[in-house]
Each structure stands twice: as structure tokens, then as C-alpha cells.
Design a protein around this motif. Structure first.
Motif, PDB file in Angstrom:
ATOM      1  N   LYS A  35       1.481  24.256 -24.297  1.00 12.29           N
ATOM      2  CA  LYS A  35       0.515  23.586 -23.412  1.00 12.29           C
ATOM      3  C   LYS A  35      -0.125  24.551 -22.410  1.00 12.29           C
ATOM      4  O   LYS A  35      -1.369  24.635 -22.358  1.00 12.29           O
TER       5      LYS A  35
ATOM      6  N   VAL B  75      -3.403  18.646 -12.976  1.00  5.76           N
ATOM      7  CA  VAL B  75      -3.261  17.729 -14.100  1.00  5.76           C
ATOM      8  C   VAL B  75      -2.328  18.325 -15.144  1.00  5.76           C
ATOM      9  O   VAL B  75      -1.467  17.626 -15.708  1.00  5.76           O
ATOM     10  N   LEU B  76      -2.471  19.623 -15.395  1.00  8.03           N
ATOM     11  CA  LEU B  76      -1.600  20.294 -16.355  1.00  8.03           C
ATOM     12  C   LEU B  76      -0.139  20.208 -15.924  1.00  8.03           C
ATOM     13  O   LEU B  76       0.752  19.917 -16.736  1.00  8.03           O
TER      14      LEU B  76
ATOM     15  N   THR C  77       1.474  16.426 -15.774  1.00  8.11           N
ATOM     16  CA  THR C  77       1.670  15.751 -17.058  1.00  8.11           C
ATOM     17  C   THR C  77       3.074  16.044 -17.582  1.00  8.11           C
ATOM     18  O   THR C  77       3.471  17.201 -17.681  1.00  8.11           O
ATOM     19  N   PRO C  78       3.861  15.022 -17.896  1.00  5.27           N
ATOM     20  CA  PRO C  78       5.222  15.256 -18.388  1.00  5.27           C
ATOM     21  C   PRO C  78       5.232  16.129 -19.640  1.00  5.27           C
ATOM     22  O   PRO C  78       4.380  15.996 -20.509  1.00  5.27           O
ATOM     23  N   GLY C  79       6.180  17.031 -19.674  1.00  2.00           N
ATOM     24  CA  GLY C  79       6.312  17.954 -20.791  1.00  2.00           C
ATOM     25  C   GLY C  79       7.615  18.714 -20.662  1.00  2.00           C
ATOM     26  O   GLY C  79       8.496  18.343 -19.880  1.00  2.00           O
TER      27      GLY C  79
END
Length: 205
Positions: free
Chosen positions: A125, A15-16, A19-21
């Protein structure tokens, strides 16, 4: 570490990673600007950054941050500056369609790996994830060498698989490019994304 804990950790890291980042943005831009090979080395650097963060979490990341806050800040600024530099290079790169470019031996992959490493170390993050959530999966005060290796293997494999998937999708789009005008626009866009990613990393606390 039990199989259930390992699966839960793998799911959380998935999930980390998905997730777009900044990591996804920089990989996509690097693929479009320099090709799949450069992007995969970039992904490898990001995965290496996760190993560093896991090790820091085991050593007590909050304590280290208090005593070596300037070092963390310097890494963030160096990573941001490097991404901006890559973005400027992509913005100014040749607009020859990829299909017309001659095949050249790969060079400078260590630079792509370094950019990925700095992207991870400068991104809040993953830092927050490993500092706050890793202790829910592993007792960091009593972690064994075997558990440390397992955590690193799970985290790095999930990060690499997910981000390599993003790179493959971007590479597929890149291979379809045949027009110089489109390539020029792609270079401008990928350069802008890299510069923007660097600015975002620099601006985050």
C-alpha cells in the motif's frame, strides 16, 4: 512546494495512514501485547520506512524494482517472518494482568522499530502510494533538497500522529485489563493478528 500542495499531501497521507491495514493491525497487536512504549517505537519504525520509500520514489522506484526486485522481495519476506515471530511470542507471553507487572526499564526498542520499518517496506500500500501518487504533488525529476525534507516531514508527522492515535486507543483498552483469563485471550488475539499480518504481507504481490 506551495502551502496548498503541502496540505493536499498531508491529507492524502492521512487517508493512507488511517485506513486499516497491516500497519494498524501490527500496532494494535503490539500495544496490547507489549504496551504503549513498544508500540510507539514500532510507529517510529513505520515512519522511517516512509522516508525510505519517499527516497526510493525520488530515485525512480519502478526502475529500482526492475533491477533490484530480489531485494524488495527479500525485505518483504523478512518483514513477514519477523511479524510472525513477534506474534508467536505474544501468543506464548505471560498472562499476568498489566496492572500487576513490575515496572522494568525499557529494552529492545530497536527491535520494535525494525519491525515497523520492515512492515512498511513489505506493505504494497505505501509502496504504491509513493510510487504512483507522490509525483502528482511533487516534480520528482526536479525535486530540491528542501522539498524532499518537507515531503518527509509531512509524511512522517501524519503517519506518526495517526498511528500513535491507534496505539493510544489500544493502550487505554490494555490498562483496563485486570483478569488473567482476559489477558490470556488478549495475548492470543494479538499474537494471531501479528501472525496474520505477516502472512498477508508475505502473500501479497
Amino acid at each position: 512546494m506551495t502551502p496548498t500542495t503541502a496540505l493536499a499531501l498531508a491529507g492524502a497521507v492521512f487517508v493512507l495512514a488511517v485506513t486499516p491495514g497491516p500497519a494498524v493491525a501490527s500496532i494494535t497487536a503490539r500495544t496490547l501485547g507489549a504496551g504503549l512504549g513498544a508500540a510507539l517505537w514500532h510507529v517510529a519504525g513505520i515512519a522511517m520506512g516512509d522516508i525510505v520509500l519517499i527516497a526510493l520514489a525520488c530515485l525512480g522506484m519502478s526502475t529500482l524494482a526492475q533491477h533490484y526486485g530480489e531485494v524488495f522481495l527479500a525485505v518483504k519476506w523478512i518483514g513477514a517472518a519477523y511479524l510472525i515471530w513477534l506474534g508467536i511470542g505474544a501468543f506464548r507471553s505471560d498472562d499476568t494482568p498489566p496492572a500487576e507487572l513490575p515496572i522494568r526499564p525499557p529494552t529492545g526498542h530497536h527491535k520494535d522499530a525494525l519491525a515497523g520499518l520492515l512492515t512498511t517496506l513489505g506493505n504494497p500500500k505505501p509502496i504504491l502510494f509513493y510510487a504512483a501518487f507522490l509525483p502528482t504533488f511533487v516534480d520528482l525529476a526536479n525535486i530540491t533538497a528542501v522539498d524532499f525534507v518537507l515531503v518527509c516531514a509531512i509524511a512522517c508527522s501524519m503517519v506518526f500522529i495517526v498511528l500513535a492515535g491507534y496505539a493510544l486507543l489500544a493502550a487505554r483498552a490494555r490498562r483496563l485489563l485486570r483478569d488473567r483469563r482476559t489477558v490470556r485471550a488478549m495475548n492470543r488475539a494479538s499474537g494471531a493478528v501479528l501472525v496474520g499480518t505477516g502472512v498477508v504481507i508475505a502473500s501479497r504481490s
